[in-house]
Design a protein around this motif. Structure first.
Motif, mmCIF file in Angstrom:
data_model
loop_
_atom_site.group_PDB
_atom_site.id
_atom_site.type_symbol
_atom_site.label_atom_id
_atom_site.label_comp_id
_atom_site.label_asym_id
_atom_site.label_seq_id
_atom_site.Cartn_x
_atom_site.Cartn_y
_atom_site.Cartn_z
ATOM 1 N N GLY A 148 0.602 -0.954 -0.015
ATOM 2 C CA GLY A 148 -0.361 0.399 -0.016
ATOM 3 C C GLY A 148 1.034 0.909 -0.167
ATOM 4 N N THR A 149 1.816 1.012 0.611
ATOM 5 C CA THR A 149 2.865 2.500 0.797
ATOM 6 C C THR A 149 3.604 3.109 -0.380
ATOM 7 N N TYR A 150 4.110 1.592 -1.079
ATOM 8 C CA TYR A 150 4.880 1.189 -2.331
ATOM 9 C C TYR A 150 3.361 2.061 -3.350
ATOM 10 N N ASN A 151 2.458 1.606 -3.283
ATOM 11 C CA ASN A 151 0.851 2.042 -4.678
ATOM 12 C C ASN A 151 0.902 4.405 -4.424
ATOM 13 N N GLN A 152 1.644 4.013 -3.316
ATOM 14 C CA GLN A 152 1.278 5.581 -2.336
ATOM 15 C C GLN A 152 1.932 6.106 -3.080
ATOM 16 N N PHE A 153 3.211 5.479 -2.683
ATOM 17 C CA PHE A 153 4.371 6.269 -3.477
ATOM 18 C C PHE A 153 4.195 6.836 -5.128
ATOM 19 N N LYS A 154 4.199 5.764 -5.622
ATOM 20 C CA LYS A 154 4.563 5.349 -7.044
ATOM 21 C C LYS A 154 3.248 6.068 -7.959
#
Length: 148
Positions: free
Chosen positions: A77-83
């Motif tokens: 979820g963090t990766y998607n938020q950042f990306k």
């Protein structure tokens, strides 16, 4: 002052008080004040999730054209938020493989506002060296900002 006038002042934001749980309630107020006191801060903000906290922290210090440098060892979820999400706001995220401070230092530029790691990391269960990462210089401050 009558209760009606007091309520009007509260809803008109002319008086401080708890009127609506989405903008503050007594329980959250106590929690925020205690966290601020524990950390020696002037104030604190409680959020409903970690991703909400990440978004508030990063969007407070970074604007369109800025970036953060993040480890690639992240919760999905963090990766998607950042990306994806931060890209919509013009905030870039440079991903560094792992959590070696030298990799973070190499990725920092004049628009970098923070470095980000999760410790214990996902999916590698790595433990980032917070004291070493805290020494990595970021242009906006003497010691930079480390979010985790």
């Amino acid at each position: 002052m009558t209760l009606t006038f007091h309520a009007a002042d509260l809803f008109g934001l002319r008086a401080f008080g708890h009127i609506y749980s989405r903008i503050g309630n007594p329980t959250v107020d106590v929690f925020e004040n205690r966290i601020a006191a524990l950390e020696g801060g002037a104030a604190a903000v409680a959020t409903a999730s970690g991703q909400s906290a990440q978004f508030l922290a990063i969007s407070t210090i970074a604007s369109a054209g800025d970036n953060i440098v993040s480890t690639s060892y992240l919760y999905g979820g963090t990766y998607n938020q950042f990306k994806i999400t931060f890209k919509k706001y013009g905030i870039g995220v440079k991903f560094v493989h792992g959590d070696d401070p030298a990799g973070f230092a190499a990725a920092i530029d004049e628009n970098t506002k923070a470095i980000y790691v999760e410790s214990i990391g996902n999916p590698k269960y790595n433990v980032a060296s917070i004291p070493e990462l805290a020494k990595v210089r970021i242009p906006i401050g003497v010691n930079g900002i480390l979010l985790m």
